[in-house]
Design a protein around this motif. Structure first.
Motif, mmCIF file in Angstrom:
data_model
loop_
_atom_site.group_PDB
_atom_site.id
_atom_site.type_symbol
_atom_site.label_atom_id
_atom_site.label_comp_id
_atom_site.label_asym_id
_atom_site.label_seq_id
_atom_site.Cartn_x
_atom_site.Cartn_y
_atom_site.Cartn_z
ATOM 1 N N ASN A 29 0.815 -1.210 0.000
ATOM 2 C CA ASN A 29 0.000 0.000 0.000
ATOM 3 C C ASN A 29 0.851 1.263 0.000
ATOM 4 O OD1 ASN A 29 -2.598 -1.042 -0.090
ATOM 5 N ND2 ASN A 29 -2.615 -1.456 2.106
ATOM 6 N N ILE A 30 1.922 1.227 0.779
ATOM 7 C CA ILE A 30 2.796 2.405 0.842
ATOM 8 C C ILE A 30 3.447 2.657 -0.518
ATOM 9 C CG2 ILE A 30 4.955 3.285 1.828
ATOM 10 C CD1 ILE A 30 4.069 2.278 4.515
ATOM 11 N N GLU A 32 2.305 1.783 -3.419
ATOM 12 C CA GLU A 32 1.233 2.245 -4.309
ATOM 13 C C GLU A 32 1.005 3.748 -4.145
ATOM 14 O OE1 GLU A 32 -2.018 -0.840 -4.382
ATOM 15 O OE2 GLU A 32 -3.183 0.953 -3.930
ATOM 16 N N SER A 33 0.866 4.162 -2.891
ATOM 17 C CA SER A 33 0.568 5.554 -2.605
ATOM 18 C C SER A 33 1.733 6.480 -2.961
ATOM 19 C CB SER A 33 0.183 5.668 -1.128
ATOM 20 O OG SER A 33 0.391 6.949 -0.654
ATOM 21 N N MET A 34 2.962 6.030 -2.679
ATOM 22 C CA MET A 34 4.122 6.852 -2.990
ATOM 23 C C MET A 34 4.316 7.011 -4.499
ATOM 24 S SD MET A 34 6.806 5.583 -0.076
ATOM 25 C CE MET A 34 8.113 6.788 -0.154
ATOM 26 N N GLU A 35 4.076 5.920 -5.225
ATOM 27 C CA GLU A 35 4.196 5.969 -6.684
ATOM 28 C C GLU A 35 3.218 6.994 -7.250
ATOM 29 O OE1 GLU A 35 6.200 4.144 -8.687
ATOM 30 O OE2 GLU A 35 6.595 2.192 -7.757
ATOM 31 N N GLU A 36 2.028 7.000 -6.661
ATOM 32 C CA GLU A 36 0.988 7.894 -7.153
ATOM 33 C C GLU A 36 1.350 9.355 -6.875
ATOM 34 O OE1 GLU A 36 -3.826 7.538 -7.343
ATOM 35 O OE2 GLU A 36 -2.577 5.942 -6.542
ATOM 36 N N ARG A 37 1.868 9.582 -5.652
ATOM 37 C CA ARG A 37 2.288 10.932 -5.296
ATOM 38 C C ARG A 37 3.412 11.389 -6.225
ATOM 39 N NH1 ARG A 37 2.044 13.501 -0.266
ATOM 40 N NH2 ARG A 37 1.700 11.534 0.816
ATOM 41 N N GLU A 39 4.048 10.400 -9.309
ATOM 42 C CA GLU A 39 3.549 10.735 -10.643
ATOM 43 C C GLU A 39 2.819 12.064 -10.658
ATOM 44 O OE1 GLU A 39 1.720 7.085 -12.257
ATOM 45 O OE2 GLU A 39 3.803 6.399 -11.981
ATOM 46 N N GLU A 58 8.224 12.337 2.744
ATOM 47 C CA GLU A 58 6.906 12.075 3.332
ATOM 48 C C GLU A 58 6.757 10.630 3.788
ATOM 49 O OE1 GLU A 58 4.113 14.170 3.890
ATOM 50 O OE2 GLU A 58 5.775 15.581 3.715
ATOM 51 N N PHE A 59 7.869 9.894 3.745
ATOM 52 C CA PHE A 59 7.775 8.462 4.064
ATOM 53 C C PHE A 59 7.457 8.209 5.538
ATOM 54 C CE2 PHE A 59 9.913 4.491 5.434
ATOM 55 C CZ PHE A 59 9.131 3.595 4.745
ATOM 56 N N GLY B 26 -5.247 5.416 -0.427
ATOM 57 C CA GLY B 26 -4.169 6.030 0.344
ATOM 58 C C GLY B 26 -3.728 7.409 -0.092
ATOM 59 N N TYR B 27 -3.350 7.510 -1.354
ATOM 60 C CA TYR B 27 -2.814 8.789 -1.817
ATOM 61 C C TYR B 27 -3.851 9.903 -1.704
ATOM 62 C CZ TYR B 27 -1.234 12.449 -4.962
ATOM 63 O OH TYR B 27 -0.891 13.649 -5.488
ATOM 64 N N LYS B 44 2.542 11.357 7.300
ATOM 65 C CA LYS B 44 3.582 10.543 6.666
ATOM 66 C C LYS B 44 2.965 9.219 6.219
ATOM 67 C CE LYS B 44 7.099 13.255 7.953
ATOM 68 N NZ LYS B 44 7.556 14.240 6.957
ATOM 69 N N GLU B 45 3.582 8.615 5.219
ATOM 70 C CA GLU B 45 3.071 7.332 4.710
ATOM 71 C C GLU B 45 2.987 6.279 5.821
ATOM 72 O OE1 GLU B 45 2.084 6.981 1.636
ATOM 73 O OE2 GLU B 45 3.016 8.692 0.635
ATOM 74 N N THR B 46 4.041 6.209 6.623
ATOM 75 C CA THR B 46 4.056 5.179 7.661
ATOM 76 C C THR B 46 2.967 5.438 8.703
ATOM 77 O OG1 THR B 46 5.769 6.410 8.830
ATOM 78 C CG2 THR B 46 6.504 4.609 7.442
ATOM 79 N N TYR B 49 -0.499 4.520 6.975
ATOM 80 C CA TYR B 49 -0.756 3.094 6.817
ATOM 81 C C TYR B 49 -0.738 2.319 8.127
ATOM 82 C CZ TYR B 49 -1.413 3.621 1.929
ATOM 83 O OH TYR B 49 -1.934 3.988 0.725
ATOM 84 N N LYS B 72 -4.557 0.913 -13.541
ATOM 85 C CA LYS B 72 -3.602 0.633 -12.475
ATOM 86 C C LYS B 72 -4.375 0.130 -11.256
ATOM 87 C CE LYS B 72 0.501 3.330 -11.390
ATOM 88 N NZ LYS B 72 0.872 4.709 -11.064
#
Lengths: 240, 116
Positions: A29-30, A32-37, A39, A58-59, B26-27, B44-46, B49, B72
């Motif tokens: 999921n992480i 997926e979300s990071m890839e989207e951000r 792009e 933002e991780f 998520g995004y 933050k992502e962490t 999630y 996708k």
């Protein structure tokens, strides 16, 4: 499909966590979300490096994931303690330093090995010139060749040992793992090939000498072998 | 910048609030949080999630696989009935918390303190 930078980053960060379904899901999921951000940032006109930097910043922290999933560091593999919350999951500093020092010694040893082999010919020629053909010249020749071959074999083995140590600490860090592994293989390969070349050269020399009495032009195999060793180790990236 | 320790208890509220409006992924959730707080707060992502994982385990939200128009794969989250009542409970808790803290952080108190 090859892994993206983001995927590699996240995989590395998660490397020390147990591989459960839950962990895999959160990780996926992480990504997926990071890839989207990422792009979205590219579409906004950011360049790849800016976008990657922004996404990475933002991780967050792996400690949070660890806490959430109830993974205490003690239960983990020995890797966990050294990699907790850090990126990339790193090899312990002492090991890395030891390895770097070893790489330096390794390069010197291989060079010394090649020098021994060349010196063997030179000394044999000199001894022959001074004391005439005989026991002394042959002895010095074999001693030096033996020293060179021993160096190749001994350091080749040491090299494998270090590689094993390093790989133990990089169980699933694709990029780093690959780099170390291939570099390592190449180096040992250089050592092994050099050893093999000199052994073959020795065998050819002895055959020519004993069977055909061609000691004199036969010795050329050694300088040729020595040069080949140098070429092999240079080609395979045996540079400190 | 606000400390993540203080926000920890309220990340759940934000996520549930957005999911009450419509299912999301998520995004989009993290983007919405940033937009609605006018960039003051970004999760933050962490953090996001971890919260999602906790909410899902508690049965407050559920996930399903959907797809974007470009094909996708994407994981969507939807709020459950248990999630709705948990959200109301958290809102009540926040109101009480705010009321208590308000007693000690009123404008008047602050000014008096400054004039000392």
């Amino acid at each position: 499909m090859s892994m993206s930078k983001i995927q590699i980053y996240v995989e590395n960060s998660f490397a020390s966590l147990p591989r459960t379904k839950e962990v895999a899901e959160v990780k996926m999921n992480i990504i997926e979300s990071m890839e989207e951000r990422y792009e979205a940032l590219l579409k906004e006109g950011k360049n790849e490096n800016e976008a990657f930097g922004a996404v990475i910043s933002e991780f967050g922290s792996m400690d949070e994931i660890r806490q959430e999933l109830g993974i205490s560091e003690d239960q983990d593999s020995p890797t966990a303690a050294s990699t907790a919350g850090s990126y990339p999951p790193s090899i312990p500093e002492e090991l890395l330093r030891g390895y770097e020092a070893f790489r330096g010694r390794f390069a010197i040893a291989i060079t010394a090995g090649v020098v021994c082999c060349i010196l063997a010919i030179v000394m044999q020629q000199i001894f022959e010139a001074i004391f005439g053909e005989g026991f002394l010249a042959t002895t010095i020749f074999f001693l030096l060749v033996a020293a060179g071959v021993s160096l190749f074999v001994y350091f080749g083995m040491q090299k494998s040992y270090w590689e094993e140590q390093l790989q133990q600490y990089q169980p699933s860090a694709p990029v780093y793992h690959h780099r170390h592994a291939s570099r390592g293989q190449d180096d040992t390969l250089a050592g092994r090939l050099s050893g093999a070349i000199m052994l073959i050269a020795t065998a050819v020399f002895l055959l020519l000498g004993f069977l055909f009495g061609l000691w004199h032009p036969g010795w050329v195999v050694f300088p040729v072998g020595g040069i080949l060793c140098g070429v092999v180790s240079t080609l395979l990236g045996d540079r400190a | 910048m606000i400390s993540s320790d203080i926000m920890r208890g309220y990340n759940d509220i934000m996520i549930l609030f957005l999911l009450l409006e419509h299912d999301s992924y998520g995004y989009e959730i993290s983007k919405e949080i940033q937009t609605r707080t006018k960039g003051i707060y970004s999760m933050k992502e962490t953090t996001l999630y971890s919260a999602i994982n906790r909410l899902e385990k508690s049965g407050y939200i559920a996930s399903y696989h959907g797809s974007e128009s470009f094909g996708k794969p994407r994981t969507y989250f939807t709020i459950t009935n248990a999630g709705r009542s948990y959200y109301r409970e958290k809102c009540g808790e926040w109101k009480l918390t705010r009321q208590i803290v308000d007693y000690f952080t009123s404008e008047k108190e602050e000014n008096e303190h400054e004039h000392e």
